[in-house]
Design an enzyme around this catalytic site. Structure first.
Site, PDB file in Angstrom:
ATOM      1  N   ASP A   1      11.460   3.206   4.773  1.00  0.00           N
ATOM      2  CA  ASP A   1      11.240   1.793   5.119  1.00  0.00           C
ATOM      3  C   ASP A   1      12.455   1.293   5.877  1.00  0.00           C
ATOM      4  O   ASP A   1      13.588   1.698   5.589  1.00  0.00           O
ATOM      5  CB  ASP A   1      11.039   0.966   3.832  1.00  0.00           C
TER       6      ASP A   1
ATOM      7  N   ASN B   1     -14.627  -5.408   4.359  1.00  0.00           N
ATOM      8  CA  ASN B   1     -14.063  -6.739   4.105  1.00  0.00           C
ATOM      9  C   ASN B   1     -14.936  -7.843   4.694  1.00  0.00           C
ATOM     10  O   ASN B   1     -15.033  -8.934   4.127  1.00  0.00           O
ATOM     11  CB  ASN B   1     -12.633  -6.818   4.643  1.00  0.00           C
TER      12      ASN B   1
ATOM     13  N   ILE C   1       0.834  -1.210   0.000  1.00  0.00           N
ATOM     14  CA  ILE C   1       0.000   0.000   0.000  1.00  0.00           C
ATOM     15  C   ILE C   1       0.867   1.257   0.000  1.00  0.00           C
ATOM     16  O   ILE C   1       0.640   2.185  -0.769  1.00  0.00           O
ATOM     17  CB  ILE C   1      -0.942   0.018   1.233  1.00  0.00           C
TER      18      ILE C   1
ATOM     19  N   LYS D   1     -13.864   0.311   7.405  1.00  0.00           N
ATOM     20  CA  LYS D   1     -12.859  -0.494   6.692  1.00  0.00           C
ATOM     21  C   LYS D   1     -13.056  -1.992   6.973  1.00  0.00           C
ATOM     22  O   LYS D   1     -13.103  -2.835   6.068  1.00  0.00           O
ATOM     23  CB  LYS D   1     -11.455  -0.057   7.111  1.00  0.00           C
TER      24      LYS D   1
ATOM     25  N   CYS E   1      -6.634  -9.796   3.928  1.00  0.00           N
ATOM     26  CA  CYS E   1      -7.672  -8.839   4.338  1.00  0.00           C
ATOM     27  C   CYS E   1      -8.988  -9.511   4.670  1.00  0.00           C
ATOM     28  O   CYS E   1      -9.436  -9.484   5.815  1.00  0.00           O
ATOM     29  CB  CYS E   1      -7.894  -7.834   3.212  1.00  0.00           C
TER      30      CYS E   1
HETATM   31  N1  SAJ Z   1     -13.180 -14.874  -3.651  1.00  0.00           N
HETATM   32  C1  SAJ Z   1     -14.125 -15.898  -3.833  1.00  0.00           C
HETATM   33  N2  SAJ Z   1     -15.289 -15.620  -4.507  1.00  0.00           N
HETATM   34  C2  SAJ Z   1     -15.537 -14.379  -5.013  1.00  0.00           C
HETATM   35  C3  SAJ Z   1     -14.580 -13.355  -4.811  1.00  0.00           C
HETATM   36  C4  SAJ Z   1     -13.404 -13.638  -4.127  1.00  0.00           C
HETATM   37  O1  SAJ Z   1     -13.949 -17.041  -3.413  1.00  0.00           O
HETATM   38  O2  SAJ Z   1     -16.599 -14.225  -5.640  1.00  0.00           O
HETATM   39  C5  SAJ Z   1     -11.923 -15.154  -2.912  1.00  0.00           C
HETATM   40  C6  SAJ Z   1     -10.656 -14.915  -3.736  1.00  0.00           C
HETATM   41  O3  SAJ Z   1     -10.344 -16.011  -4.551  1.00  0.00           O
HETATM   42  C7  SAJ Z   1      -9.630 -14.668  -2.634  1.00  0.00           C
HETATM   43  C8  SAJ Z   1     -10.443 -13.939  -1.556  1.00  0.00           C
HETATM   44  O4  SAJ Z   1     -11.790 -14.232  -1.843  1.00  0.00           O
HETATM   45  O5  SAJ Z   1      -9.142 -15.878  -2.095  1.00  0.00           O
HETATM   46  C9  SAJ Z   1     -10.223 -12.460  -1.474  1.00  0.00           C
HETATM   47  O6  SAJ Z   1      -9.992 -11.891  -2.744  1.00  0.00           O
HETATM   48  P1  SAJ Z   1     -10.623 -10.512  -3.258  1.00  0.00           P
HETATM   49  O7  SAJ Z   1     -10.156 -10.291  -4.632  1.00  0.00           O
HETATM   50  O8  SAJ Z   1     -12.087 -10.481  -3.044  1.00  0.00           O
HETATM   51  O9  SAJ Z   1     -10.045  -9.393  -2.233  1.00  0.00           O
HETATM   52  P2  SAJ Z   1      -8.568  -9.021  -1.683  1.00  0.00           P
HETATM   53  O10 SAJ Z   1      -8.355  -9.746  -0.384  1.00  0.00           O
HETATM   54  O11 SAJ Z   1      -7.525  -9.144  -2.732  1.00  0.00           O
HETATM   55  O12 SAJ Z   1      -8.755  -7.447  -1.363  1.00  0.00           O
HETATM   56  C10 SAJ Z   1      -9.764  -7.019  -0.456  1.00  0.00           C
HETATM   57  C11 SAJ Z   1     -10.646  -5.974  -1.129  1.00  0.00           C
HETATM   58  N3  SAJ Z   1     -11.832  -5.705  -0.300  1.00  0.00           N
HETATM   59  C12 SAJ Z   1     -13.073  -5.844  -0.771  1.00  0.00           C
HETATM   60  O13 SAJ Z   1     -13.347  -6.216  -1.880  1.00  0.00           O
HETATM   61  C13 SAJ Z   1     -14.171  -5.490   0.188  1.00  0.00           C
HETATM   62  C14 SAJ Z   1      -9.824  -4.694  -1.358  1.00  0.00           C
HETATM   63  O14 SAJ Z   1     -10.654  -3.667  -1.876  1.00  0.00           O
HETATM   64  C15 SAJ Z   1      -9.197  -4.220  -0.027  1.00  0.00           C
HETATM   65  O15 SAJ Z   1      -8.364  -3.089  -0.238  1.00  0.00           O
HETATM   66  C16 SAJ Z   1      -8.337  -5.338   0.504  1.00  0.00           C
HETATM   67  O16 SAJ Z   1      -9.161  -6.492   0.707  1.00  0.00           O
HETATM   68  C17 SAJ Z   1      -7.711  -4.868   1.819  1.00  0.00           C
HETATM   69  O17 SAJ Z   1      -6.501  -4.563   1.841  1.00  0.00           O
HETATM   70  O18 SAJ Z   1      -8.419  -4.730   2.808  1.00  0.00           O
END
Ligand code: SAJ
Length: 407
Positions: free
Chosen positions: A30, A206, A11, A202, A256
């Site tokens: 850093d 998530n 980030i 926040k 997250c």
């Molecule tokens: N996943 C599923 N089914 C879905 C969507 C995702 O099984 O339909 C899984 C993915 O394969 C993965 C996990 O969920 O294992 C999370 O992936 P993701 O792409 O949904 O999210 P992250 O963890 O990469 O990022 C999230 C995001 N938050 C939200 O969408 C609410 C991002 O916007 C945040 O900045 C980030 O967390 C964070 O740093 O908090």
């Protein structure tokens, strides 16, 4: 004004680069000397779509990287806030240490913006008392703000510019000052609020996603028992104007979504029945995949687990991040002798992180009979034809063919 971004990880680095490329005076700090050296030599420390161009622009605008904290009046703290798996609580050690060091160098009236994810109440519980203990008056000597990030790995630069964001502060005028800084690159709406609401929103964002993914995962289990295609069911249900079901998968990974809900569960155990159940459903998915593997082995008379290959070790598609990855969770749940035998491959993972890991796709395919698709990397979509002779368990619905095994 000089901005000092503390912590140049996933980030902090893109944030520092965006600020500098927009013409602001930025120093990135850093503790990792290697990273700082690389960055000063013009070498990025990790890959992210579009970040190279922003880096070049930032270098032209004289961004500097250092291991020292700089004397200035505006700090953005993006240090890691790890989660302690045993207690399910957030570990604020790095945050405390960063703020303590800022207090040693900062000018009077400085603004300290905490961007790292924190659980609701962490700033009141740890950061305010820390500042007061050091003899500073909050609101006079220093001002606090919380500006949690929302960007998604794989699309960070675009989302930094276009996402809406939240800024929490004790006073509106401070929130506005912070907002002006982020407005240098952020075209999205910037919502101003208090610090506790910013912290809560926040974690809630998530948690919302975790609960909704859990619903899709539970549907996958229901549809398997009912003998109905879950993907077709979701596709049809989503035609309803007020229904928007997510996709099931082998589990939820990353730093997250699989972590933040625990902060609410840990602090509000009585109130979080739905959130706890959702976490349990998502955490059960690697074991569900494991039972599917066993069923498929039995029906194909395959006895040796070394004939099973897990495709994908990262937590999601087209990134190299393996934190909390469902594949690693699955391997951890195998008995020792089996976890040594099961094979794995990921085009994005170049270092050895599992016992029986392959680094060449052809070698991997030639050694296994069952390929379990755990991650929908573009690589597998582009190389579907190479799997014609294999039994496939597709947990990400990459293959649309009817005869392929699904979740
Ligand atoms: N996943 C599923 N089914 C879905 C969507 C995702 O099984 O339909 C899984 C993915 O394969 C993965 C996990 O969920 O294992 C999370 O992936 P993701 O792409 O949904 O999210 P992250 O963890 O990469 O990022 C999230 C995001 N938050 C939200 O969408 C609410 C991002 O916007 C945040 O900045 C980030 O967390 C964070 O740093 O908090």
């Amino acid at each position: 004004m000089m901005i000092n971004v503390i912590g140049l990880g996933y980030i902090g680095l893109p944030t520092a680069l965006m600020l500098a490329s927009s013409g602001l005076n930025v120093v990135g700090t850093d503790i990792n000397e290697d990273s700082v050296k690389k960055l000063n030599q013009g070498v990025l420390t990790f890959e992210e779509k579009g970040m190279k161009d922003v880096f070049e622009k930032a270098l032209k605008n004289n961004i500097k990287f250092t291991t020292n904290y700089i004397k200035t009046n505006f700090y953005i703290v993006t240090v890691p806030t790890p989660y302690i798996s045993t207690s399910k609580k957030l570990d604020p050690t790095y945050l405390i240490s960063a703020v303590s060091t800022i207090l040693e160098v900062c000018e009077k009236g400085s603004i300290i913006v905490v961007e790292s994810t924190v659980s609701p109440g962490i700033i009141d519980e740890y950061i305010r008392p820390l500042i007061e203990r050091k003899g500073f008056i909050i609101g006079e000597d220093v001002h606090l703000a919380h500006a949690p990030e929302r960007i998604i790995p794989g699309n960070m630069i675009y989302e930094l510019v276009n996402n809406s964001r939240t800024i929490g502060a004790d006073e509106l005028k401070i929130a506005e000052k912070v907002s002006d800084v982020f407005k240098s690159f952020c075209k999205g709406e910037i919502v101003l609020t208090d610090i506790r609401t910013a912290e809560m929103s926040k974690v809630v964002e998530n948690t919302f996603r975790d609960v909704n993914i859990a619903f899709a995962n539970e549907l996958a289990k229901i549809c398997r028992v009912a003998g109905v295609d879950v993907y077709e069911t979701i596709r049809i249900s989503n035609k309803h104007p007020r229904v928007n079901i997510l996709q099931p998968g082998p589990g939820v990974g990353g730093h997250c979504i699989s972590v933040d809900p625990w902060f609410l569960i840990g602090d509000y155990p009585e109130e979080t029945r739905l959130i706890t159940a959702a976490r349990e459903v998502n955490d059960s998915m690697p074991s569900h995949v494991l039972s599917r593997i066993k069923e498929i082995m039995i029906s194909n008379n395959i006895k040796d687990v070394s004939k099973v290959g897990l495709y994908g070790l990262t937590y999601k598609e087209n990134v190299d991040d393996t934190r909390e990855s469902p594949t690693l969770q699955l391997i951890e749940r195998l008995e020792d002798n089996l976890s040594f035998s099961i094979k794995s491959y990921d085009p994005y993972v170049k270092n050895k992180i599992t016992e029986n890991q392959y680094f060449n796709f052809n070698d991997f395919l030639s050694e296994v009979e069952i390929v379990v698709i755990m991650v929908a990397h573009n690589h597998i979509k582009e190389n579907k034809d190479m799997l014609k002779k294999h039994i496939i368990l597709d947990t990400k619905n990459v293959f649309k063919d009817k005869d392929i095994e699904k979740l």
